[in-house]
Write a protein that holds these residues in place. Structure first.
Motif, PDB file in Angstrom:
ATOM      1  N   GLU A  87      34.867  34.218  48.808  1.00  0.00           N
ATOM      2  CA  GLU A  87      35.864  35.036  48.127  1.00  0.00           C
ATOM      3  C   GLU A  87      37.275  34.719  48.628  1.00  0.00           C
ATOM      4  O   GLU A  87      38.233  34.714  47.849  1.00  0.00           O
ATOM      5  CB  GLU A  87      35.551  36.521  48.332  1.00  0.00           C
ATOM      6  CG  GLU A  87      36.197  37.432  47.307  1.00  0.00           C
ATOM      7  CD  GLU A  87      35.728  37.163  45.886  1.00  0.00           C
ATOM      8  OE1 GLU A  87      36.571  37.297  44.968  1.00  0.00           O
ATOM      9  OE2 GLU A  87      34.555  36.805  45.689  1.00  0.00           O
ATOM     10  N   ARG A  88      37.415  34.462  49.923  1.00  0.00           N
ATOM     11  CA  ARG A  88      38.738  34.183  50.479  1.00  0.00           C
ATOM     12  C   ARG A  88      39.311  32.866  49.936  1.00  0.00           C
ATOM     13  O   ARG A  88      40.524  32.739  49.778  1.00  0.00           O
ATOM     14  CB  ARG A  88      38.668  34.143  52.010  1.00  0.00           C
ATOM     15  CG  ARG A  88      38.596  35.525  52.650  1.00  0.00           C
ATOM     16  CD  ARG A  88      38.344  35.451  54.136  1.00  0.00           C
ATOM     17  NE  ARG A  88      36.973  35.039  54.416  1.00  0.00           N
ATOM     18  CZ  ARG A  88      36.466  34.898  55.641  1.00  0.00           C
ATOM     19  NH1 ARG A  88      37.233  35.122  56.709  1.00  0.00           N
ATOM     20  NH2 ARG A  88      35.215  34.532  55.815  1.00  0.00           N
ATOM     21  N   ILE A  89      38.440  31.896  49.645  1.00  0.00           N
ATOM     22  CA  ILE A  89      38.896  30.639  49.045  1.00  0.00           C
ATOM     23  C   ILE A  89      39.236  30.848  47.574  1.00  0.00           C
ATOM     24  O   ILE A  89      40.247  30.335  47.076  1.00  0.00           O
ATOM     25  CB  ILE A  89      37.845  29.527  49.209  1.00  0.00           C
ATOM     26  CG1 ILE A  89      37.670  29.178  50.692  1.00  0.00           C
ATOM     27  CG2 ILE A  89      38.223  28.282  48.401  1.00  0.00           C
ATOM     28  CD1 ILE A  89      38.924  28.630  51.352  1.00  0.00           C
ATOM     29  N   LYS A  90      38.436  31.618  46.863  1.00  0.00           N
ATOM     30  CA  LYS A  90      38.752  31.940  45.464  1.00  0.00           C
ATOM     31  C   LYS A  90      40.104  32.626  45.363  1.00  0.00           C
ATOM     32  O   LYS A  90      40.885  32.376  44.441  1.00  0.00           O
ATOM     33  CB  LYS A  90      37.670  32.852  44.869  1.00  0.00           C
ATOM     34  CG  LYS A  90      36.328  32.185  44.630  1.00  0.00           C
ATOM     35  CD  LYS A  90      35.363  33.192  44.027  1.00  0.00           C
ATOM     36  CE  LYS A  90      33.989  32.603  43.813  1.00  0.00           C
ATOM     37  NZ  LYS A  90      33.051  33.608  43.240  1.00  0.00           N
ATOM     38  N   ASN A  91      40.391  33.488  46.325  1.00  0.00           N
ATOM     39  CA  ASN A  91      41.633  34.270  46.288  1.00  0.00           C
ATOM     40  C   ASN A  91      42.889  33.433  46.498  1.00  0.00           C
ATOM     41  O   ASN A  91      43.983  33.859  46.123  1.00  0.00           O
ATOM     42  CB  ASN A  91      41.589  35.380  47.348  1.00  0.00           C
ATOM     43  CG  ASN A  91      40.625  36.487  46.979  1.00  0.00           C
ATOM     44  OD1 ASN A  91      40.247  36.626  45.821  1.00  0.00           O
ATOM     45  ND2 ASN A  91      40.204  37.273  47.961  1.00  0.00           N
ATOM     46  N   ILE A  92      42.744  32.241  47.110  1.00  0.00           N
ATOM     47  CA  ILE A  92      43.930  31.408  47.315  1.00  0.00           C
ATOM     48  C   ILE A  92      43.964  30.205  46.367  1.00  0.00           C
ATOM     49  O   ILE A  92      44.857  29.363  46.463  1.00  0.00           O
ATOM     50  CB  ILE A  92      44.047  30.921  48.778  1.00  0.00           C
ATOM     51  CG1 ILE A  92      42.896  29.982  49.133  1.00  0.00           C
ATOM     52  CG2 ILE A  92      44.154  32.080  49.738  1.00  0.00           C
ATOM     53  CD1 ILE A  92      43.140  29.172  50.401  1.00  0.00           C
ATOM     54  N   SER A  93      42.998  30.111  45.451  1.00  0.00           N
ATOM     55  CA  SER A  93      42.924  28.982  44.516  1.00  0.00           C
ATOM     56  C   SER A  93      43.626  29.322  43.212  1.00  0.00           C
ATOM     57  O   SER A  93      43.359  30.367  42.614  1.00  0.00           O
ATOM     58  CB  SER A  93      41.464  28.610  44.245  1.00  0.00           C
ATOM     59  OG  SER A  93      40.812  28.219  45.438  1.00  0.00           O
ATOM     60  N   ILE A  94      44.513  28.452  42.758  1.00  0.00           N
ATOM     61  CA  ILE A  94      45.265  28.693  41.519  1.00  0.00           C
ATOM     62  C   ILE A  94      44.430  28.356  40.300  1.00  0.00           C
ATOM     63  O   ILE A  94      44.441  29.080  39.297  1.00  0.00           O
ATOM     64  CB  ILE A  94      46.570  27.863  41.514  1.00  0.00           C
ATOM     65  CG1 ILE A  94      47.482  28.325  42.664  1.00  0.00           C
ATOM     66  CG2 ILE A  94      47.308  27.990  40.179  1.00  0.00           C
ATOM     67  CD1 ILE A  94      48.718  27.455  42.862  1.00  0.00           C
ATOM     68  N   VAL A  95      43.667  27.265  40.341  1.00  0.00           N
ATOM     69  CA  VAL A  95      42.870  26.828  39.194  1.00  0.00           C
ATOM     70  C   VAL A  95      41.385  26.997  39.502  1.00  0.00           C
ATOM     71  O   VAL A  95      40.828  26.279  40.331  1.00  0.00           O
ATOM     72  CB  VAL A  95      43.166  25.356  38.840  1.00  0.00           C
ATOM     73  CG1 VAL A  95      42.318  24.918  37.654  1.00  0.00           C
ATOM     74  CG2 VAL A  95      44.645  25.170  38.529  1.00  0.00           C
ATOM     75  N   THR A  96      40.770  27.976  38.874  1.00  0.00           N
ATOM     76  CA  THR A  96      39.335  28.201  38.985  1.00  0.00           C
ATOM     77  C   THR A  96      38.772  28.404  37.582  1.00  0.00           C
ATOM     78  O   THR A  96      39.518  28.563  36.620  1.00  0.00           O
ATOM     79  CB  THR A  96      39.029  29.451  39.832  1.00  0.00           C
ATOM     80  OG1 THR A  96      39.657  30.591  39.220  1.00  0.00           O
ATOM     81  CG2 THR A  96      39.535  29.302  41.261  1.00  0.00           C
ATOM     82  N   ALA A  97      37.452  28.405  37.468  1.00  0.00           N
ATOM     83  CA  ALA A  97      36.809  28.519  36.153  1.00  0.00           C
ATOM     84  C   ALA A  97      37.238  29.776  35.421  1.00  0.00           C
ATOM     85  O   ALA A  97      37.505  29.766  34.212  1.00  0.00           O
ATOM     86  CB  ALA A  97      35.289  28.479  36.319  1.00  0.00           C
ATOM     87  N   GLU A  98      37.331  30.894  36.136  1.00  0.00           N
ATOM     88  CA  GLU A  98      37.673  32.178  35.518  1.00  0.00           C
ATOM     89  C   GLU A  98      39.150  32.535  35.656  1.00  0.00           C
ATOM     90  O   GLU A  98      39.575  33.606  35.225  1.00  0.00           O
ATOM     91  CB  GLU A  98      36.816  33.295  36.138  1.00  0.00           C
ATOM     92  CG  GLU A  98      35.313  33.074  36.012  1.00  0.00           C
ATOM     93  CD  GLU A  98      34.866  32.996  34.563  1.00  0.00           C
ATOM     94  OE1 GLU A  98      35.464  33.715  33.718  1.00  0.00           O
ATOM     95  OE2 GLU A  98      33.939  32.226  34.281  1.00  0.00           O
ATOM     96  N   LEU A  99      39.936  31.669  36.266  1.00  0.00           N
ATOM     97  CA  LEU A  99      41.364  31.899  36.477  1.00  0.00           C
ATOM     98  C   LEU A  99      41.644  33.254  37.135  1.00  0.00           C
ATOM     99  O   LEU A  99      42.529  34.001  36.734  1.00  0.00           O
ATOM    100  CB  LEU A  99      42.135  31.789  35.148  1.00  0.00           C
ATOM    101  CG  LEU A  99      42.175  30.391  34.518  1.00  0.00           C
ATOM    102  CD1 LEU A  99      42.969  30.418  33.223  1.00  0.00           C
ATOM    103  CD2 LEU A  99      42.771  29.363  35.486  1.00  0.00           C
TER     104      LEU A  99
END
Length: 207
Positions: A173-185
């Motif tokens: 979750e911590r990596i998702k929170n700092i990622s600008i481009v993800t599958a679900e944006l």
């Protein structure tokens, strides 16, 4: 390039326009008559596997970082039929090639100033991170516990990951929170996202 008043996207192909070995530089903000508060310059070097080695690519990237003080970068491998800018498959017609635009492109273009506030585009085998990426203690812990790190300059650290580590970290979750481009944006749900966009996009009514 210095002669051009407006440069949106410039490319140099080595061999032919169909070559998968090329150099591109882009700054979409230069297409505005009035400039936003912040912009970015993207440099992409795309080299066919047969012409180079992993070490050579890393040496080129790190020489650029040392010489021009880039704030963020990454290295990844893509199949030959993928576009190096969008990282999506090239659609080939009888007389043309194309890549469909996607909302992910706009999110990166108009929010990428977030890389100075601890955000990344997403995870790659080699990530060049700036000091802001280590300001969050929980993220810093993840970085140092996974893969390998190496100081490149006073401001830039190289974070190297293998494919298994990337797949594992994508679920954090911590990596998702700092990622600008993800599958679900998910990034767009971050309260800071609007502030980044305001810095890089003109207000309605501007021309």
């Amino acid at each position: 390039m210095k002669k051009q008043k407006e440069i949106v996207y410039s490319s140099v192909y080595f061999g032919s326009a169909n070559s998968n070995t090329n150099f591109t530089i882009s700054n979409p903000m230069l297409n505005y008559t009035e400039k936003p508060n912040n912009s970015k310059v993207d440099i992409c070097i795309n080299i066919g596997f047969e012409f180079t080695s992993q070490n050579s690519i890393e040496n080129i990237a790190e020489k650029l970082i040392e010489s021009y003080e880039f704030e963020y970068g990454y290295i990844t491998k893509l199949p030959e039929d993928y576009d190096s800018i969008t990282e999506r498959k090239i659609q080939r017609g009888l007389f043309s090639t194309s890549v469909r635009s996607h909302e992910h492109d706009g999110v990166w273009t108009f929010h990428s100033v977030a890389i100075l506030d601890g955000f990344i585009k997403h995870l790659y085998p080699i990530n060049y991170l700036n000091k802001s990426h280590f300001n969050n203690p929980s993220v810093k812990e993840i970085i140092f516990k996974n893969g390998h790190t190496k100081k490149i300059t006073e401001n830039i650290t190289k974070w190297t990951l293998n494919l298994e580590e990337i797949e594992k970290l994508k679920t954090y979750e911590r990596i998702k929170n700092i990622s600008i481009v993800t599958a679900e944006l998910e990034f767009l749900n971050n309260e800071k996202a609007k502030g980044f966009k305001d810095k890089m996009e003109l207000k309605k009514g501007s021309c």
